[in-house]
Design an enzyme around this catalytic site. Structure first.
Site, PDB file in Angstrom:
ATOM      1  N   HIS A  12      42.709  24.650  41.416  1.00 11.05           N
ATOM      2  CA  HIS A  12      43.742  24.571  40.373  1.00 11.05           C
ATOM      3  C   HIS A  12      43.211  25.060  39.027  1.00 11.05           C
ATOM      4  O   HIS A  12      43.656  24.601  37.979  1.00 11.05           O
ATOM      5  CB  HIS A  12      44.279  23.138  40.284  1.00 11.05           C
ATOM      6  CG  HIS A  12      43.230  22.092  39.964  1.00 11.05           C
ATOM      7  ND1 HIS A  12      43.233  20.838  40.527  1.00 11.05           N
ATOM      8  CD2 HIS A  12      42.146  22.113  39.127  1.00 11.05           C
ATOM      9  CE1 HIS A  12      42.208  20.138  40.048  1.00 11.05           C
ATOM     10  NE2 HIS A  12      41.545  20.899  39.200  1.00 11.05           N
ATOM     11  N   HIS A 193      32.254  23.485  41.900  1.00 16.47           N
ATOM     12  CA  HIS A 193      32.162  23.952  40.514  1.00 16.47           C
ATOM     13  C   HIS A 193      31.634  22.858  39.610  1.00 16.47           C
ATOM     14  O   HIS A 193      31.807  21.676  39.882  1.00 16.47           O
ATOM     15  CB  HIS A 193      33.484  24.517  39.978  1.00 16.47           C
ATOM     16  CG  HIS A 193      34.660  23.582  39.875  1.00 16.47           C
ATOM     17  ND1 HIS A 193      35.200  22.912  40.941  1.00 16.47           N
ATOM     18  CD2 HIS A 193      35.442  23.237  38.810  1.00 16.47           C
ATOM     19  CE1 HIS A 193      36.274  22.215  40.548  1.00 16.47           C
ATOM     20  NE2 HIS A 193      36.427  22.383  39.263  1.00 16.47           N
TER      21      HIS A 193
HETATM   22  C1  DHB Z   1      37.998  25.063  35.833  1.00 17.32           C
HETATM   23  C2  DHB Z   1      38.190  24.437  37.083  1.00 17.32           C
HETATM   24  C3  DHB Z   1      38.874  23.222  37.156  1.00 17.32           C
HETATM   25  O1  DHB Z   1      39.080  22.545  38.324  1.00 17.32           O
HETATM   26  C4  DHB Z   1      39.396  22.632  36.024  1.00 17.32           C
HETATM   27  O2  DHB Z   1      40.095  21.483  36.154  1.00 17.32           O
HETATM   28  C5  DHB Z   1      39.203  23.215  34.786  1.00 17.32           C
HETATM   29  C6  DHB Z   1      38.506  24.440  34.690  1.00 17.32           C
HETATM   30  C7  DHB Z   1      37.295  26.362  35.727  1.00 17.32           C
HETATM   31  O3  DHB Z   1      36.618  26.816  36.658  1.00 17.32           O
HETATM   32  O4  DHB Z   1      37.439  27.011  34.655  1.00 17.32           O
HETATM   33 FE    FE Z   2      39.916  20.510  37.916  1.00 19.04          FE
END
Ligand code: DHB
Ligand code: FE
Length: 284
Positions: A12, A193
């Site tokens: 997302h 991430h």
């Molecule tokens: C990003 C990913 C996320 O899940 C989020 O909530 C905010 C930013 C990103 O990779 O920029």
């Molecule tokens: Fe997120």
């Protein structure tokens, strides 16, 4: 009796909202990610679900660090997106399904979960980005929303098994609903991430592929790592896989993968989209 037709699992990343606003779907950076939604669009056009039950995490819009429920279930007539700082200008409102929300709440409480009940609730990019990806354009969304927020932000976080069990309770509740709605389940966030600190930019392809490989046939394999293991493996935001685990728990029939897409990176994230079909009720 209502029926769970399938599940949509997707990252997302808020930057996707900017790409949609600028019409960058065919841009070489974005195309491999957006193309992953072709089978999802086709499936949605065929299935035409009436309700989306969305497992996601709020990122500080509706809940902040001062009040952080582990689980929260929406029971509002309507939900609105507000931008919590990413510059996303989504305007379309989300119609709620209060009766089914309350049925789910009653059933999960009967299953000994204690969710916060939200008769008013703002939803952030973790709901709005997946909806915009699935139903592009300006028309009203063709289905109702029941948002279920899981705390993936402020420790202590719930365990993967607790999230899976919550999902199962939600799945049983949907199947016991007297209406004849067709339901699609969403799990949003992930995959690996980390946005901050010394490991900012951390991505773990092996762990992501392990999750993607097992999501449909053996979701309990994802329960072998506890929450802090997942933070270690997938990053401090990669733990959003808890939303996927809960969503997979809600799919209680015979589950088959229809499509899967994995693309690195979108912003800081290993981005993934998975479409699962759910057929023949077999839940106890
Ligand atoms: C990003 C990913 C996320 O899940 C989020 O909530 C905010 C930013 C990103 O990779 O920029
Ligand atoms: Fe997120």
């Amino acid at each position: 009796m209502s029926r769970i037709a399938g599940g949509i699992f997707t990252s997302h990343v808020p930057g996707i909202g900017g790409a949609i606003a600028k019409g960058l779907q065919q841009d070489p950076y974005w195309k491999p990610f957006f193309d992953g939604f072709d089978p999802v669009h086709q499936w949605l056009a065929e299935e035409k679900p009436d309700v989306a039950v969305v497992f996601y995490n709020d990122h500080g819009l509706n809940f902040f660090l001062d009040k952080m429920p582990t689980f929260a279930i929406g029971a509002a007539a309507e939900y609105r997106h507000e931008d919590e700082g990413w510059g996303i200008a989504f305007q379309r409102p989300f119609e709620g399904h209060q009766d089914l929300s309350w049925h789910i709440i009653e059933q999960v409480v009967a299953s000994e979960f204690d969710p916060v009940t939200c008769q008013s609730m703002l939803v952030d990019h973790a709901v709005a980005v997946p909806f915009e990806l699935c139903w592009p354009g300006k028309e009203a969304f063709p289905l109702k929303l029941i948002p279920i927020a899981i705390n993936t932000v402020q420790h202590p976080l719930p365990s993967p098994r607790r999230c899976y069990n919550l999902g199962q309770a939600v799945g049983r509740a949907i199947e016991s609903w007297e209406g004849d709605e067709k339901v699609v389940i969403f799990g949003t966030g992930g995959l690996s991430h980390q946005l901050e600190g010394g490991r900012a930019g951390h991505i773990n392809v092996d762990y992501d592929k392990f999750c993607l490989r097992n999501l449909a046939p053996d979701p309990e394999a994802l329960l072998q790592h506890d929450t802090l293991d997942i933070v270690e493996l997938a990053g401090s935001q990669g733990v959003e896989i808890l939303n996927w685990i809960a969503a997979r728990g809600a799919m209680c029939g015979s589950v088959r993968e229809l499509a899967s897409n994995y693309h690195i990176p979108i912003s800081n994230t290993a981005a993934a989209t998975v479409l699962l079909e759910n057929s023949d009720k077999v839940h106890a």
